[in-house]
Write an enzyme that holds these catalytic residues in place. Structure first.
Site, PDB file in Angstrom:
ATOM      1  N   GLY A 280       0.803  -1.216   0.000  1.00  0.00           N
ATOM      2  CA  GLY A 280       0.000   0.000   0.000  1.00  0.00           C
ATOM      3  C   GLY A 280       0.836   1.266   0.000  1.00  0.00           C
TER       4      GLY A 280
ATOM      5  CG  MET B  56       8.241   2.294   2.867  1.00  0.00           C
ATOM      6  SD  MET B  56       8.018   0.988   4.129  1.00  0.00           S
ATOM      7  CE  MET B  56       9.188   1.539   5.355  1.00  0.00           C
TER       8      MET B  56
ATOM      9  CG  ASN C  17      10.374   5.284   2.679  1.00  0.00           C
ATOM     10  OD1 ASN C  17      10.798   4.184   2.973  1.00  0.00           O
ATOM     11  ND2 ASN C  17       9.572   5.502   1.635  1.00  0.00           N
TER      12      ASN C  17
ATOM     13  CG  HIS D  95      -0.803   2.738   8.401  1.00  0.00           C
ATOM     14  ND1 HIS D  95      -1.245   1.826   9.325  1.00  0.00           N
ATOM     15  CD2 HIS D  95       0.411   2.288   7.988  1.00  0.00           C
ATOM     16  CE1 HIS D  95      -0.342   0.875   9.477  1.00  0.00           C
ATOM     17  NE2 HIS D  95       0.672   1.121   8.663  1.00  0.00           N
ATOM     18  CD  GLU D  96       2.232   3.897   5.172  1.00  0.00           C
ATOM     19  OE1 GLU D  96       3.302   3.740   5.793  1.00  0.00           O
ATOM     20  OE2 GLU D  96       1.457   2.945   4.893  1.00  0.00           O
TER      21      GLU D  96
ATOM     22  CG  HIS E 174       4.330   3.616  10.276  1.00  0.00           C
ATOM     23  ND1 HIS E 174       4.389   2.700  11.298  1.00  0.00           N
ATOM     24  CD2 HIS E 174       3.789   2.949   9.220  1.00  0.00           C
ATOM     25  CE1 HIS E 174       3.908   1.532  10.874  1.00  0.00           C
ATOM     26  NE2 HIS E 174       3.523   1.661   9.624  1.00  0.00           N
TER      27      HIS E 174
HETATM   28  N1  TRP Z   1       5.625  -0.576   6.457  1.00  0.00           N
HETATM   29  C1  TRP Z   1       4.651  -0.544   5.404  1.00  0.00           C
HETATM   30  C2  TRP Z   1       3.354  -0.146   6.059  1.00  0.00           C
HETATM   31  O1  TRP Z   1       2.702  -0.917   6.670  1.00  0.00           O
HETATM   32  C3  TRP Z   1       4.513  -1.860   4.722  1.00  0.00           C
HETATM   33  C4  TRP Z   1       5.297  -2.047   3.464  1.00  0.00           C
HETATM   34  C5  TRP Z   1       5.317  -1.233   2.408  1.00  0.00           C
HETATM   35  C6  TRP Z   1       6.067  -3.152   3.072  1.00  0.00           C
HETATM   36  N2  TRP Z   1       6.076  -1.769   1.419  1.00  0.00           N
HETATM   37  C7  TRP Z   1       6.539  -2.929   1.803  1.00  0.00           C
HETATM   38  C8  TRP Z   1       6.408  -4.321   3.677  1.00  0.00           C
HETATM   39  C9  TRP Z   1       7.317  -3.848   1.123  1.00  0.00           C
HETATM   40  C10 TRP Z   1       7.188  -5.236   3.018  1.00  0.00           C
HETATM   41  C11 TRP Z   1       7.655  -5.002   1.738  1.00  0.00           C
HETATM   42  O2  TRP Z   1       2.989   0.971   6.076  1.00  0.00           O
HETATM   43 ZN    ZN Z   2       2.474   0.207   8.580  1.00  0.00          ZN
END
Ligand code: TRP
Ligand code: ZN
Length: 881
Positions: free
Chosen positions: A268, A270, A272, A304-305, A308
Site C-alpha cells: 500500500g 511506505m 520512509n 497510517h504512514e 508511523h
Molecule cells: N511498512 C509498510 C506499512 O505498513 C509496509 C510495506 C510497504 C512493506 N512496502 C513494503 C512491507 C514492502 C514489506 C515489503 O505501512
Molecule cells: Zn504500517
C-alpha cells in the site's frame, strides 16, 4: 533456492550487532541501467557486541565496484565479497570509515525492492530488507544512523530529487545538463526507512504549523498532469497531523514532509522518514476516478504512514519479530483517526468485517502464526493480517483493560522512554504495566499464541433470586506448531437488555471490571448479576471488545430484539448478521434446505422493513452495513469442514434474492428517496447514502433482474461519480446476458485512459460467480489494460479471481491450476506479489475431499518447481505442512 535449505531465523537467537554505524553518507548518481552508489560508513564496535568480531555486511544481487578503509585501498585477502555479503575478516577494533562503491540497474529491478524505476520515476522500497539491494550494509532495524544523501541526475529526466529529512543544498553541475540535491536527516534511523525519489513529477504543496510552532512544507508528488487528484491526500494529511497532536500529543519533527505516488508498488505505502512513498491507488482521487471506498482508504493509509513517524520511525523495532510493535499499533491509530473523522460504529463494523475475512481465515488455516512470530524464513511473508489487524485488536483490548487515562499515560511514557530506540513488545507493555499498575504478563500471551479463541457463553435467569448468571468459557483450536493452547485475557464488554433497554449491572464477582466489562482470563468462569428485575437478553462482546468467535445460544426472537433494541450499534449489526449467518450455514451444509430459505427470507425482510423505515433516513451508512450479508468466505469458515463453495454461493444468492423479492417496492422507493441532486462530495454522510442506495440496487438486481438491469444502466449513464458507476457495473455482473456484456464494454471505453479504474473493472469481472469466469480472466490477461509486471493489475485480476470462492475452487481444479501457473511465472520477476497470490490457497484444508485433493496437488506442484524464490517456497511449504 529450495526453502528447506533456507535458514530459519529465530527470535530467541537475537543478539545485538557487533558493529554500529553512526553516520551514512550516500552519493548516488542516478542512471536507468548503471546507477552508482558511493556509501561512506562511520563504523564503531558495539559495546554490547562481541569484541574483535568480523564485520559482515548484507547484500542482495550487489556488484562491488570499489572499497576503501579510512580512505585507503585494502588488501584482497582482508575481505571477501559475494552478491549477498561483504565481510571484513579482521576490521580495526576502533572507529573507522568504510567507503563502498556499488552499481545497480534500476531498470532491471522487477522485484520492486531496492532502487527501481516505476514509469520513468526512480524510487526505492527498503522495508524489510531492500537497502541491501542498494549497498552493502548492516541491514537490520537496530542499527540506526544519521543519513546525508547527495543525489545527482539528468535535469530533464529527474527535475525532482528527494530523500529523507531536510534539503540542505541543491544546484546544477557544470554543463547544465545534470543537477544535484543534498538531503540531511538529523534523526537516526534504520536502513529500511531510507528512501529516494527522482523523476519528473508534479506536486501540490501546503504550509503547516505544528502545535509546537514548527513550520512544515507539505507536498504531495504525483505523475505529471495528475496534481488535481492530489488534493484529497493533502487534506487527509493535514487532518491526521492535527489529530495526532490532539489525541496522542505527537508533533511532526522535520521542516519538510513529502509524499510521492508511484504506479508500481508491492504494497500500500511506505513510511520512509519524511518521504512517504505510496502506491498511487492510495493517493490519487477525484470523483470520476475514485470511489467512496477509495477516499476512505486514502484517508486511512495517509494517516497510517504519517502516524508511523512516531510509532515506527522515532521508535522503531529491535528486530523483525517485533513488527507488530509498529504495525499493530499504527493500524490501531489509523482506525481511531478514521473513527473520529467518520462514524465510529460504521468504521468498527467495517474493520471487524476485514478482520474476520482476512485474519480469522489466516488464523484458521496452515499459515496461522502469533502476532509476534517466533521464527521465519522470509520476513516479507509476515506482513500479514495477523500482524497488522490482529495486532491492532490487541492494542484495542489493552486500552479497554487499562482504561482511557492509563492508556494515554502509557503511550506518553512509551514515547518518552523509547524515543530514538529500537524497541520490543516487552518495552512497550512495561509502559502500560507502569501507567496502570496492572500485571500484564498474562495479557502478553496474545503476542505468543496463534488462533482465534472461541467464547462459549450461556446465561440463566433466576426469577426468585432476581439474578442472572452468565457462564463463560474459552477455547482455542490447535494451530501449526502450537498443539496446546492456554487461556488468554478476554475483555468481554456486555450489557443485559431488558424490556426498556439496558438493565443496571450489579455484581460481587471479581471478574467484573466495572464499566460493563467482564474479564475472562481463565478457561471458564461464571458471573452472577444481582437485582435483575426481569429476564434479560445478554448482549456480549459489545463493540467487538475481543477478536474472538462467540457461541451464544440466543433464539431468533432474542437476536431480533437485540437488533432493534440494543444500545450498542455494533451488536445490533452483529445480531442481524448472526441471524443471517445461521441460515446461510445451515443451507451451505445441506443444499437440500435451499427452499427453506424462502421462509427465512420472509422473516428477515419483515425485520428489515421495520428497520429501514427509521434507520435508513437516520443512518444510511449503518443501514447499508446491515443489508450486506456475511461474506461467502465467512460462511465457509463457520461451516469449517467439507465445505462446498457452490452450496454456500447458492444459499447466499437465494437468501439475498428472497429478501429482495419480499421487500419489493420498498426497495425501489428507498432508492428514490436516497437519490441526491447535490454535486458529489466524498464526506461520510453522502458516502453512506450512496452505500445504502447501491446495496439496494444489488438486491434489486438479484430479485428483479429486468428492472435491476434498467436501473443499473440508467445509473451508469447518469452517474457523475465512480462510486455509482462502479456499483452499476457490479449490479450488472449479477445479471448474465447481453446487457451485462454491453455495460462491461462501455465501462472499458469510458475509462480506457484510467488504469486504476480499469483495475476495478478487471476485478468486477474476476469476481463473477459463474463457470465462464476463468475463461474471461484468461482473455482479460491479453487486454491492453492488463500487465503481469504491475502489482495493482495482478492483484485486481488474478487476486480478484483467487478471492472468487466458487470459481477459484472449481470442481475440475482448473482454478487452482491457473493460479499455480501464474504464481510460478510471476515468481521469476516479482516473488513478493507471487507469494501473496499463492497464499490464496490458505483455506484449502476445509474444503470437501475432491477439491481438497486437487488443491493439494497444485500446491505440491508449485512446491516442487525448481529455483523458487524464498518467498514462494516458504508459503508453499507452510501451506502444505
Ligand atoms: N511498512 C509498510 C506499512 O505498513 C509496509 C510495506 C510497504 C512493506 N512496502 C513494503 C512491507 C514492502 C514489506 C515489503 O505501512
Ligand atoms: Zn504500517
Amino acid at each position: 533456492m529450495r526453502s528447506d535449505d533456507t535458514p530459519l531465523i529465530r527470535l530467541e537467537d537475537y543478539r545485538p550487532s557487533d558493529w554500529l554505524i553512526d553516520t551514512v553518507d550516500l552519493d548516488i548518481s542516478l542512471h536507468p541501467t548503471k546507477t552508482r552508489i558511493r556509501s561512506q560508513l562511520a563504523l564503531r564496535p558495539n559495546p554490547a557486541g562481541r569484541p574483535g568480531a568480523p564485520l559482515v555486511l548484507d547484500g542482495d544481487e550487489l556488484k562491488l565496484v570499489a572499497i576503501r578503509l579510512d580512505g585507503l585501498l585494502i588488501d584482497d585477502a582482508a575481505y571477501s565479497v559475494t552478491p549477498q555479503q561483504l565481510t571484513l575478516h579482521a576490521p580495526p577494533t576502533r572507529r573507522f570509515t568504510l567507503m563502498i562503491d556499488t552499481e545497480v540497474d534500476p531498470s532491471a529491478n522487477t522485484k520492486l525492492m531496492g532502487l527501481y524505476l516505476s514509469s520513468h520515476v526512480y524510487c526505492t522500497q527498503c522495508e524489510a530488507d531492500g537497502f541491501r539491494r542498494i549497498s552493502y550494509f548492516l541491514d537490520r532495524p537496530d542499527v540506526m544512523s544519521v543519513y546525508t544523501v547527495r543525489l545527482e541526475a539528468r535535469k530533464l529526466i529527474a527535475p525532482v530529487l528527494l530523500s529523507n529529512g531536510n534539503r540542505v543544498a541543491a544546484g546544477e553541475l557544470p554543463g547544465g545538463e545534470r543537477h544535484f540535491a543534498v538531503w540531511h536527516d538529523p534523526h537516526p534511523k534504520p536502513a529500511y526507512l531510507f528512501a529516494l525519489v527522482g523523476g519528473a513529477l508534479d506536486h501540490v504543496r501546503q504550509n503547516y504549523v505544528t502545535a509546537e510552532g514548527r513550520s512544515v512544507e507539505l507536498a504531495v508528488y504525483v505523475e505529471p498532469g495528475k496534481a488535481d487528484r492530489a488534493g484529497w491526500a493533502m487534506d487527509c494529511l493535514v487532518r491526521c497531523m492535527r489529530w495526532d497532536e490532539r489525541v496522542f500529543g505527537r508533533n511532526y519533527d522535520l521542516d519538510v514532509f513529502n509524499i510521492v505516488a508511484v504506479s508500481d508498488f508491492n504494497m500500500g505505502a511506505m513510511e520512509n522518514k519524511g518521504l512517504n512513498i505510496f502506491n498511487d491507488k492510495y493517493v490519487l482521487a477525484d470523483p470520476q476516478t475514485a470511489t467512496d471506498g477509495d477516499y476512505a482508504s486514502i484517508e486511512a493509509i495517509i494517516a497510517h504512514e504519517y502516524f508511523h513517524n512516531w510509532t515506527g520511525n522515532r521508535i522503531t523495532c529491535r528486530d523483525w519479530f517485533q513488527l507488530c510493535l509498529k504495525e499493530g499499533l499504527t493500524v490501531f491509530r489509523d482506525q481511531e483517526f478514521s473513527a473520529d473523522e467518520r462514524s465510529r460504529p460504521v468504521k468498527r463494523i467495517a474493520d471487524v468485517r476485514t478482520l474476520r475475512t482476512t485474519q480469522f481465515s489466516e488464523d484458521a488455516g496452515p499459515l496461522a502464526h502469533p502476532v509476534r512470530p517466533r521464527a521465519y524464513k522470509e520476513i516479507n511473508n509476515f506482513y500479514t493480517p495477523t500482524v497488522y489487524e490482529k495486532g491492532a485488536e490487541v492494542i484495542r483490548m489493552l486500552k479497554l483493560l487499562v482504561g482511557e487515562a492509563a492508556f494515554r499515560a502509557g503511550m506518553d511514557l512509551y514515547f518518552e522512554r523509547c524515543d530514538g530506540t529500537a524497541a520490543t513488545i516487552e518495552d512497550f507493555l512495561a509502559c502500560f504495566a507502569e501507567s496502570s499498575g496492572q500485571d500484564l504478563t498474562h495479557f502478553a500471551r496474545w503476542y505468543e499464541q496463534a488462533g482465534t479463541p472461541t467464547i462459549v457463553a450461556s446465561g440463566r435467569y433466576d426469577a426468585a433470586a432476581r439474578s442472572y448468571t452468565l457462564d463463560l468459557a474459552q477455547k482455542t483450536a490447535p494451530t501449526p506448531g502450537q498443539p496446546e493452547k492456554q487461556p488468554v485475557v478476554l475483555p468481554v464488554a456486555l450489557g443485559l437488555v431488558g424490556g426498556r433497554g439496558d438493565l443496571p449491572l450489579a455484581t460481587a464477582s471479581e471478574a467484573y471490571a466495572g464499566n460493563g466489562v467482564v474479564i475472562l482470563d481463565q478457561p471458564s468462569l461464571s458471573v452472577t448479576f444481582t437485582d435483575v428485575a426481569e429476564p434479560p437478553i445478554p448482549s456480549l462482546l459489545r463493540g467487538f471488545s475481543a477478536p474472538v468467535r462467540l457461541e451464544l445460544d440466543l433464539d431468533e426472537a432474542a437476536l431480533l430484539r437485540l437488533f432493534s433494541a440494543d444500545s450498542d450499534p455494533f451488536n445490533r449489526w452483529q445480531a442481524w448478521q448472526t441471524v443471517a449467518m445461521r441460515a446461510l450455514v445451515e443451507t451451505g451444509r445441506d443444499p437440500g434446505r435451499l427452499d427453506a430459505l424462502a421462509g427465512t427470507g420472509e422473516a428477515l425482510a419483515a425485520g428489515l422493513r421495520e428497520f429501514l423505515k427509521t434507520e435508513a433516513p437516520a443512518d444510511p451508512a449503518f443501514a447499508a452495513q446491515v443489508l450486506r450479508l456475511p461474506a461467502l468466505g465467512d460462511v465457509a469458515r463457520e461451516i469449517g469442514r467439507d465445505v462446498d463453495p457452490d452450496a454456500i454461493q447458492a444459499a447466499h444468492r437465494r437468501l439475498s434474492t428472497e429478501i429482495g423479492r419480499q421487500l419489493g417496492r420498498d426497495l425501489l422507493e428507498l432508492r428514490e428517496r436516497l437519490a441526491s441532486a447535490a454535486r458529489y462530495s466524498p464526506d461520510a454522510a453522502s458516502a453512506g447514502r450512496r452505500a445504502l442506495r447501491n446495496e439496494v440496487l444489488g438486491l434489486i438486481a438479484l430479485s428483479a433482474p429486468d428492472s435491476g438491469a434498467q436501473l443499473a444502466e440508467a445509473q451508469f449513464a447518469a452517474g457523475d461519480n465512480l462510486t455509482d458507476r462502479l456499483a452499476a457495473l457490479a449490479a450488472m455482473t449479477l445479471i448474465p446476458g447481453n446487457g451485462r456484456e454491453a455495460l462491461i464494454a462501455r465501462f472499458a471505453k469510458t475509462y480506457a485512459a484510467e488504469p486504476l479504474v480499469l483495475d476495478k473493472w478487471l476485478m468486477a469481472q474476476a469476481l463473477i460467480p459463474e463457470s465462464g469466469t476463468l475463461d474471461r480472466v484468461r482473455t482479460l490477461m491479453q487486454h491492453p489494460a492488463f500487465s503481469l509486471t504491475n502489482p495493482n493489475r495482478v492483484r485486481a485480476l488474478i487476486g480478484g479471481f483467487a478471492a472468487n470462492l466458487t470459481q477459484f475452487n472449481r470442481t475440475d481444479g482448473e482454478g487452482y491450476a491457473f493460479l499455480a501457473e501464474i504464481v510460478i511465472a510471476l515468481d521469476r520477476t516479482n516473488p513478493q506479489v507471487a507469494s501473496r497470490l499463492l497464499a490464496s490457497f490458505k483455506s484449502w484444508r476445509m474444503l470437501e475431499p475432491r477439491r481438497k485433493a486437487l488443491a493439494e496437488a497444485k500446491l505440491a506442484m508449485v512446491a516442487r518447481t525448481p529455483n523458487l524464490s524464498r518467498d514462494v517456497a516458504d508459503i508453499a511449504e507452510r501451506t502444505l505442512a
